[in-house]
Design a protein around this motif. Structure first.
Motif, mmCIF file in Angstrom:
data_model
loop_
_atom_site.group_PDB
_atom_site.id
_atom_site.type_symbol
_atom_site.label_atom_id
_atom_site.label_comp_id
_atom_site.label_asym_id
_atom_site.label_seq_id
_atom_site.Cartn_x
_atom_site.Cartn_y
_atom_site.Cartn_z
ATOM 1 N N LEU A 273 2.292 22.327 42.463
ATOM 2 C CA LEU A 273 1.472 23.099 41.526
ATOM 3 C C LEU A 273 2.283 23.693 40.375
ATOM 4 C CD1 LEU A 273 -0.798 24.997 44.091
ATOM 5 C CD2 LEU A 273 -1.456 23.099 42.623
ATOM 6 N N ARG A 274 3.572 23.936 40.569
ATOM 7 C CA ARG A 274 4.360 24.624 39.543
ATOM 8 C C ARG A 274 4.461 23.834 38.243
ATOM 9 N NH1 ARG A 274 10.070 23.186 39.789
ATOM 10 N NH2 ARG A 274 10.615 25.297 39.180
ATOM 11 N N GLU A 275 4.210 22.522 38.314
ATOM 12 C CA GLU A 275 4.275 21.694 37.109
ATOM 13 C C GLU A 275 2.910 21.505 36.456
ATOM 14 O OE1 GLU A 275 7.063 20.904 35.949
ATOM 15 O OE2 GLU A 275 8.298 21.483 37.669
ATOM 16 N N GLN A 276 1.864 22.058 37.063
ATOM 17 C CA GLN A 276 0.528 21.886 36.489
ATOM 18 C C GLN A 276 0.390 22.665 35.176
ATOM 19 O OE1 GLN A 276 -1.993 19.934 37.851
ATOM 20 N NE2 GLN A 276 -0.418 19.215 39.263
ATOM 21 N N ASP A 277 -0.532 22.189 34.310
ATOM 22 C CA ASP A 277 -0.682 22.803 32.993
ATOM 23 C C ASP A 277 -1.139 24.250 33.075
ATOM 24 O OD1 ASP A 277 0.107 20.472 31.869
ATOM 25 O OD2 ASP A 277 -1.920 19.725 31.466
ATOM 26 N N TYR A 278 -2.073 24.538 34.003
ATOM 27 C CA TYR A 278 -2.604 25.906 34.045
ATOM 28 C C TYR A 278 -1.545 26.905 34.516
ATOM 29 C CZ TYR A 278 -3.195 25.540 39.136
ATOM 30 O OH TYR A 278 -2.975 25.403 40.468
ATOM 31 N N VAL A 279 -0.609 26.440 35.352
ATOM 32 C CA VAL A 279 0.474 27.327 35.781
ATOM 33 C C VAL A 279 1.435 27.562 34.613
ATOM 34 C CG1 VAL A 279 2.397 27.617 37.381
ATOM 35 C CG2 VAL A 279 0.267 26.578 38.164
ATOM 36 N N GLN A 280 1.765 26.498 33.890
ATOM 37 C CA GLN A 280 2.646 26.640 32.726
ATOM 38 C C GLN A 280 2.014 27.554 31.679
ATOM 39 O OE1 GLN A 280 5.720 25.431 32.563
ATOM 40 N NE2 GLN A 280 5.492 24.590 34.630
ATOM 41 N N ALA A 281 0.675 27.448 31.530
ATOM 42 C CA ALA A 281 -0.026 28.297 30.576
ATOM 43 C C ALA A 281 0.029 29.757 31.006
ATOM 44 C CB ALA A 281 -1.478 27.834 30.436
ATOM 45 N N VAL B 83 2.369 31.154 32.792
ATOM 46 C CA VAL B 83 3.737 31.639 32.564
ATOM 47 C C VAL B 83 3.963 31.899 31.080
ATOM 48 C CG1 VAL B 83 6.181 31.034 32.755
ATOM 49 C CG2 VAL B 83 4.606 30.444 34.607
ATOM 50 N N ALA B 84 3.449 30.984 30.228
ATOM 51 C CA ALA B 84 3.628 31.148 28.788
ATOM 52 C C ALA B 84 2.901 32.376 28.256
ATOM 53 C CB ALA B 84 3.117 29.893 28.069
ATOM 54 N N CYS B 85 1.794 32.761 28.918
ATOM 55 C CA CYS B 85 1.049 33.955 28.498
ATOM 56 C C CYS B 85 1.743 35.248 28.916
ATOM 57 C CB CYS B 85 -0.358 33.925 29.075
ATOM 58 S SG CYS B 85 -1.412 32.675 28.304
ATOM 59 N N GLY B 86 2.798 35.139 29.714
ATOM 60 C CA GLY B 86 3.536 36.318 30.127
ATOM 61 C C GLY B 86 2.926 37.065 31.291
ATOM 62 N N LEU B 87 2.130 36.371 32.111
ATOM 63 C CA LEU B 87 1.549 37.040 33.283
ATOM 64 C C LEU B 87 2.650 37.400 34.269
ATOM 65 C CD1 LEU B 87 -1.640 34.891 33.930
ATOM 66 C CD2 LEU B 87 -1.464 37.082 32.762
ATOM 67 N N PRO B 88 2.485 38.498 34.998
ATOM 68 C CA PRO B 88 3.512 38.867 35.987
ATOM 69 C C PRO B 88 3.610 37.828 37.106
ATOM 70 C CG PRO B 88 1.588 40.292 36.154
ATOM 71 C CD PRO B 88 1.398 39.485 34.921
ATOM 72 N N LEU B 89 4.757 37.834 37.774
ATOM 73 C CA LEU B 89 5.018 36.814 38.800
ATOM 74 C C LEU B 89 3.979 36.841 39.910
ATOM 75 C CD1 LEU B 89 6.840 34.640 40.007
ATOM 76 C CD2 LEU B 89 8.173 36.470 41.084
ATOM 77 N N ARG B 90 3.609 38.067 40.356
ATOM 78 C CA ARG B 90 2.645 38.140 41.465
ATOM 79 C C ARG B 90 1.299 37.551 41.065
ATOM 80 N NH1 ARG B 90 2.841 43.309 39.374
ATOM 81 N NH2 ARG B 90 0.842 44.204 38.724
ATOM 82 N N SER B 91 0.932 37.684 39.773
ATOM 83 C CA SER B 91 -0.342 37.112 39.318
ATOM 84 C C SER B 91 -0.270 35.586 39.299
ATOM 85 C CB SER B 91 -0.674 37.656 37.930
ATOM 86 O OG SER B 91 -1.867 37.073 37.459
ATOM 87 N N VAL B 92 0.855 35.055 38.839
ATOM 88 C CA VAL B 92 1.014 33.589 38.797
ATOM 89 C C VAL B 92 1.006 33.013 40.214
ATOM 90 C CG1 VAL B 92 2.545 31.710 38.122
ATOM 91 C CG2 VAL B 92 2.293 33.703 36.633
ATOM 92 N N LEU B 93 1.740 33.691 41.127
ATOM 93 C CA LEU B 93 1.880 33.162 42.481
ATOM 94 C C LEU B 93 0.583 33.288 43.287
ATOM 95 C CD1 LEU B 93 5.408 34.458 43.594
ATOM 96 C CD2 LEU B 93 4.746 32.126 43.035
ATOM 97 N N PHE B 94 0.037 34.510 43.324
ATOM 98 C CA PHE B 94 -1.042 34.776 44.282
ATOM 99 C C PHE B 94 -2.440 34.675 43.679
ATOM 100 C CE2 PHE B 94 2.667 37.271 45.785
ATOM 101 C CZ PHE B 94 2.929 36.498 46.891
ATOM 102 N N ARG B 95 -2.567 34.717 42.359
ATOM 103 C CA ARG B 95 -3.891 34.618 41.758
ATOM 104 C C ARG B 95 -4.202 33.228 41.238
ATOM 105 N NH1 ARG B 95 -6.393 38.679 37.142
ATOM 106 N NH2 ARG B 95 -8.504 37.849 37.193
ATOM 107 N N HIS B 96 -3.178 32.528 40.738
ATOM 108 C CA HIS B 96 -3.430 31.226 40.129
ATOM 109 C C HIS B 96 -2.962 30.061 40.998
ATOM 110 C CE1 HIS B 96 -4.712 32.983 36.297
ATOM 111 N NE2 HIS B 96 -3.755 33.884 36.490
ATOM 112 N N MET B 97 -1.846 30.232 41.709
ATOM 113 C CA MET B 97 -1.321 29.098 42.481
ATOM 114 C C MET B 97 -1.822 29.104 43.933
ATOM 115 S SD MET B 97 2.616 28.909 41.074
ATOM 116 C CE MET B 97 2.966 27.371 41.909
ATOM 117 N N LEU B 98 -1.822 30.272 44.572
ATOM 118 C CA LEU B 98 -2.158 30.317 45.996
ATOM 119 C C LEU B 98 -3.561 29.800 46.312
ATOM 120 C CD1 LEU B 98 -1.273 31.059 48.826
ATOM 121 C CD2 LEU B 98 -2.059 33.393 48.417
#
Length: 397
Positions: free
Chosen positions: A283-291, A293-308
């Motif tokens: 999942l870390r290479e998917q476009d929505y995850v990259q987006a 990260v590029a938006c500056g979301l905190p790590l916990r939001s990227v990990l547990f809200r978008h990827m998990l």
């Protein structure tokens, strides 16, 4: 008006969420229906155990008027379970996301548990035979007993020397599943033991899931040196034999249900970590995850809200099998005589089948059957989840 224009004017069809689609596909399978039915029965029995098997009348009318002795003997755990159960039933019908419902139930668990611990205080000395003797002496006008009128620790002292009895062996006392070595009713102890089976399964698996998701998520997202160190830690924990660790802790620190839950939880998270790591590496290479990260979301939001949420499917399957494994571990420890001392447990009752010179078949058949059916039910649910989530199995079907 043409057909195409009618379709254009029709209201948009409401699409099911991914979780709703998976739940629908799981419920279409007979194995899942049978397993969930047995688990639901166990949950109901565990929640309402104080009202199903107790030596205290549910209602009685005597010289002091109408009274409910069973309510005086409810513990803080009984009250907390009832509050959490009815909260869970209530939020089930609310149109809210699953995570909101889960958080509401957990919040109510913490609040009701804290309040009950300070406000609910059952009598320390319990005289189980007092209401039977009062009824025999004619002190009650009428009495409403529970379906099983014996508490799990009621050793029937008022009936003299009691011990192992086969089902329905005594005409004066009706014991549908017989009595154990101290004279307590087997059915009553099995009803109350369902709490331990469900509790150790869910709590131990919850601990393992929490650790596995955090460690696996960090390994999969960061990869590199974090992944290398994390995998070495995973391999170390996989080399620890859970049963021998449980035996060691019981030998040195005594018997405790909470300790069993913690040990089973912290030694069984490695499998979940591997699943989460594998999903996050994809999942870390998917476009929505990259987006994100590029938006500056905190790590916990990227990990547990978008990827998990997109990588949680394999964990649910493993968790259903993990609950069954935790129940088996507790039953094995109790069967070896190293489980709980006085509280009822299916494995402890199974141990009594071979303790005397004769084989007590009812002490083997009923607790052993309950263990088998519970583990089998979780396996059925796990297999149905796997079939519903695996796209390759869907294509073959």
């Amino acid at each position: 008006m043409t057909e195409s224009s009618q379709e254009a004017l029709a209201p948009p069809r409401q699409r099911r969420s991914y979780a709703a689609q998976v739940a629908r596909e799981v419920l279409l399978r007979w194995g899942a229906r049978i397993g969930l039915t047995w688990i639901l029965i166990l949950v109901m029995v565990a929640v309402f155990a104080p009202f199903l098997a107790t030596s205290h009348p549910l209602l009685a009318r005597g010289e002091g008027g109408l009274m409910a002795p069973v309510l005086e003997h409810l513990t803080a755990a009984d009250v907390t379970l009832l509050v959490v159960f009815f909260t869970g039933v209530l939020v089930t019908f609310l149109r809210r996301p699953f995570w909101h419902k889960l958080l509401a139930v957990l919040a109510m668990l913490v609040i009701s548990g804290s309040i009950s611990a300070f406000t609910v205080s059952p009598p320390e000395l319990v005289i189980y035979e007092q209401h039977r003797e009062a009824e025999a002496a004619g002190q009650y006008d009428w009495v409403m007993w529970a379906p099983v009128p014996y508490s799990p620790k009621d050793y029937l002292r008022d009936f003299g020397d009691t011990g192992l009895e086969s089902p329905l062996a005594d005409e004066l006392r009706r014991h549908w599943l017989g009595t154990e070595e101290n004279g307590a009713d087997v059915l009553s102890r099995m009803i109350h033991a369902s709490r331990i089976a469900l509790g150790i399964g869910f709590i131990a698996t919850g601990i393992a899931l929490g650790i596995g998701i955090i460690v696996g998520g960090l390994m999969g997202y960061f990869s590199g040196i974090v992944d290398i160190i994390g995998m070495r830690i995973v391999e170390i924990f996989e080399a620890i034999p859970t049963l021998f660790l449980l035996l060691t802790f019981v030998a040195f620190f005594g018997r405790s249900l909470y300790m069993m839950m913690i040990i089973i939880g912290i030694t069984s998270w490695s499998g979940y970590a591997r699943y989460v790591r594998a999903e996050f590496l994809k999942l870390r290479e998917q476009d929505y995850v990259q987006a994100a990260v590029a938006c500056g979301l905190p790590l916990r939001s990227v990990l547990f809200r978008h990827m998990l949420p997109n990588g949680v499917a394999p964990i649910l399957v493993a968790a259903s099998f993990g609950v069954a494994s935790a129940i088996l571990a507790e039953a094995t420890l109790s069967f070896l005589g190293l489980g709980l001392v006085d509280d009822p447990s299916w494995g402890q009752m199974l141990n009594q089948a071979v303790q005397s010179s004769s084989f007590n078949w009812w002490m083997a058949a009923f607790p052993g059957g309950a263990i088998f059916l519970t583990v089998f039910a979780y396996n059925l649910v796990g297999e149905s989840l796997r079939d519903a989530l695996d796209p390759y199995l869907k294509k073959k079907a």
